[in-house]
Enzyme design. Structure first.
Site, PDB file in Angstrom:
ATOM      1  N   HIS A 180      -9.571   0.948   5.278  1.00 48.26           N
ATOM      2  CA  HIS A 180      -8.238   1.166   5.849  1.00 48.26           C
ATOM      3  C   HIS A 180      -8.336   2.113   7.045  1.00 48.26           C
ATOM      4  O   HIS A 180      -9.143   3.057   7.033  1.00 48.26           O
ATOM      5  CB  HIS A 180      -7.295   1.743   4.789  1.00 48.26           C
ATOM      6  CG  HIS A 180      -5.871   1.703   5.251  1.00 48.26           C
ATOM      7  ND1 HIS A 180      -5.353   2.655   6.093  1.00 48.26           N
ATOM      8  CD2 HIS A 180      -4.888   0.796   5.045  1.00 48.26           C
ATOM      9  CE1 HIS A 180      -4.090   2.334   6.369  1.00 48.26           C
ATOM     10  NE2 HIS A 180      -3.789   1.221   5.753  1.00 48.26           N
ATOM     11  N   LYS A 219       0.044   4.262  -0.258  1.00 52.14           N
ATOM     12  CA  LYS A 219      -0.612   5.423   0.383  1.00 52.14           C
ATOM     13  C   LYS A 219      -0.419   6.684  -0.468  1.00 52.14           C
ATOM     14  O   LYS A 219      -0.403   6.584  -1.689  1.00 52.14           O
ATOM     15  CB  LYS A 219      -0.093   5.579   1.823  1.00 52.14           C
ATOM     16  CG  LYS A 219      -0.233   4.265   2.613  1.00 52.14           C
ATOM     17  CD  LYS A 219      -0.008   4.413   4.090  1.00 52.14           C
ATOM     18  CE  LYS A 219      -0.157   3.051   4.772  1.00 52.14           C
ATOM     19  NZ  LYS A 219      -0.051   3.123   6.222  1.00 52.14           N
ATOM     20  N   GLY A 232       2.782   2.405  10.727  1.00 58.33           N
ATOM     21  CA  GLY A 232       3.714   3.508  10.533  1.00 58.33           C
ATOM     22  C   GLY A 232       4.464   3.907  11.790  1.00 58.33           C
ATOM     23  O   GLY A 232       5.079   4.971  11.838  1.00 58.33           O
ATOM     24  N   GLU A 253      -6.640   4.531   8.002  1.00 49.37           N
ATOM     25  CA  GLU A 253      -6.475   5.962   7.731  1.00 49.37           C
ATOM     26  C   GLU A 253      -7.764   6.560   7.167  1.00 49.37           C
ATOM     27  O   GLU A 253      -8.065   7.735   7.384  1.00 49.37           O
ATOM     28  CB  GLU A 253      -5.276   6.175   6.797  1.00 49.37           C
ATOM     29  CG  GLU A 253      -3.966   5.982   7.558  1.00 49.37           C
ATOM     30  CD  GLU A 253      -2.867   5.295   6.795  1.00 49.37           C
ATOM     31  OE1 GLU A 253      -2.902   5.266   5.557  1.00 49.37           O
ATOM     32  OE2 GLU A 253      -1.950   4.759   7.461  1.00 49.37           O
ATOM     33  N   SER A 259       3.711  -2.011  10.309  1.00 47.26           N
ATOM     34  CA  SER A 259       5.165  -2.048  10.498  1.00 47.26           C
ATOM     35  C   SER A 259       5.795  -3.376  10.087  1.00 47.26           C
ATOM     36  O   SER A 259       6.818  -3.774  10.654  1.00 47.26           O
ATOM     37  CB  SER A 259       5.536  -1.691  11.947  1.00 47.26           C
ATOM     38  OG  SER A 259       5.167  -0.352  12.226  1.00 47.26           O
ATOM     39  N   ASN A 295       0.856  -1.186   0.000  1.00 49.22           N
ATOM     40  CA  ASN A 295       0.000   0.000   0.000  1.00 49.22           C
ATOM     41  C   ASN A 295       0.894   1.238   0.000  1.00 49.22           C
ATOM     42  O   ASN A 295       1.493   1.577   1.012  1.00 49.22           O
ATOM     43  CB  ASN A 295      -0.901  -0.047   1.248  1.00 49.22           C
ATOM     44  CG  ASN A 295      -1.780   1.179   1.372  1.00 49.22           C
ATOM     45  OD1 ASN A 295      -1.822   2.023   0.464  1.00 49.22           O
ATOM     46  ND2 ASN A 295      -2.483   1.288   2.489  1.00 49.22           N
ATOM     47  N   GLU A 320      -5.044  -4.889  10.797  1.00 52.12           N
ATOM     48  CA  GLU A 320      -4.025  -3.855  10.936  1.00 52.12           C
ATOM     49  C   GLU A 320      -4.281  -3.068  12.218  1.00 52.12           C
ATOM     50  O   GLU A 320      -5.076  -2.115  12.212  1.00 52.12           O
ATOM     51  CB  GLU A 320      -4.080  -2.896   9.738  1.00 52.12           C
ATOM     52  CG  GLU A 320      -3.839  -3.549   8.398  1.00 52.12           C
ATOM     53  CD  GLU A 320      -3.354  -2.533   7.368  1.00 52.12           C
ATOM     54  OE1 GLU A 320      -2.182  -2.618   6.993  1.00 52.12           O
ATOM     55  OE2 GLU A 320      -4.120  -1.647   6.975  1.00 52.12           O
TER      56      GLU A 320
HETATM   57  P1  13P Z   1       3.155   0.456   7.640  1.00 51.11           P
HETATM   58  O1  13P Z   1       3.675  -0.855   7.046  1.00 51.11           O
HETATM   59  O2  13P Z   1       3.866   1.644   7.104  1.00 51.11           O
HETATM   60  O3  13P Z   1       3.072   0.381   9.119  1.00 51.11           O
HETATM   61  O4  13P Z   1       1.638   0.591   7.086  1.00 51.11           O
HETATM   62  C1  13P Z   1       0.774  -0.470   7.212  1.00 51.11           C
HETATM   63  C2  13P Z   1      -0.462  -0.175   6.461  1.00 51.11           C
HETATM   64  O5  13P Z   1      -1.237   0.687   6.835  1.00 51.11           O
HETATM   65  C3  13P Z   1      -0.706  -0.933   5.220  1.00 51.11           C
HETATM   66  O6  13P Z   1      -1.992  -0.707   4.741  1.00 51.11           O
END
Ligand code: 13P
Length: 266
Positions: free
Chosen positions: A98, A13, A176, A100, A216, A11, A170
């Protein structure tokens, strides 16, 4: 015993620009080789780069994914993107729910469920993301939050459509932050998700559905996570922006499945 094919997604983003997105896709396509025979691999670039990334991926077997969709066929929805538009660009899989989008953009369970159903009706595969926040985990609400998100996201999704669905667990506090969930903690939630799928659908559906871990994941911790039989791959953010690291995570998923499979057949 069902052997689930591992699935690793990248992803991206709101990262990359046109040149770096194409370069990243090119590196992934060039290095995926035989791995696509053993693992589903998908990348989710930003909307404006879907077409260029799709062309670059070509026919190497890496799936083109979208980060979002809008659950209406067309009309006055400024800024939104329909499933037909995604299909026009040969998108095969789309993320829904997701964290976010839930916590930064403010999407609720009802909208996420509408997105899941719309994508499935359009024939797209869906990766539905669920996960608890740090506060919810501290308050002992991890199981309930994940069960609620799972059940509301899958409302009115039939058992036949479930074949198109992957769940991504997640935990929000792990995204992140560099704080990866312990493999045992992640596995416990995956098991809970599978039990709820059995309850909502049936045992076969629970055994077949793939559940990715996200938060992560990197080349150093992937093998430990994927060694857990319940974890069928990963949804990777930051580490997916580096082709070498992303492919190392894919290799870890393939190797873990081989080891788990051998252990079961012994
Ligand atoms: P990170 O791997 O940067 O923690 O992000 C995970 C994520 O949100 C994948 O959709």
């Amino acid at each position: 015993m069902v052997s689930r094919r591992p699935f690793v997604g990248g992803n991206w983003k709101m990262n990359t620009d046109l040149a770096s997105a194409v370069e990243l896709a090119d590196e992934i396509a060039a290095s995926c080789g035989q791995l696509v025979e053993h693992c589903d691999i998908a990348v989710y670039p930003p909307f404006p780069y879907l077409q260029a990334v799709g062309r670059t991926l070509g026919h190497h077997g890496v799936q083109l994914g979208a980060q979002d969709l809008y659950p209406q066929p067309d009309g006055p929805y400024t800024g939104e993107v329909s499933t037909d538009m995604l299909l026009d660009l040969n998108v095969q899989v789309v993320l829904a729910g997701h964290s976010e989008r839930r916590h930064v953009i403010g999407e609720d369970d009802e909208l996420i469920n509408a997105k899941v159903r719309r994508a499935l009706e359009a024939g797209l595969n869906v990766v539905m993301c669920i996960g608890e926040t740090h506060e919810q985990r501290q308050a002992g609400q991890t199981n309930q939050v994940n069960i609620n998100q799972l059940r509301s996201g899958l409302r009115e999704v039939g058992i036949d459509q479930l074949r198109q669905v992957t769940i991504a667990y997640e935990p929000v506090w792990a995204i992140g932050t560099g704080k990866v969930a312990g493999p045992g903690d992640a596995e416990a939630v995956h098991r809970l998700i599978r039990r709820n799928i059995a309850d909502l659908y049936d045992e076969d559906a629970a055994r077949s559905i793939r559940i990715q871990y996200g938060g992560s994941v990197n080349a150093d911790n992937a093998a430990d996570l994927f060694a857990r039989g319940e974890i069928d791959g990963g949804l990777v953010g930051g580490a997916s922006l580096d082709a070498e690291q992303f492919m190392a995570i894919v290799r870890a998923a393939v190797e873990a499945k081989e080891v788990n499979h051998e252990a079961r057949s012994r």
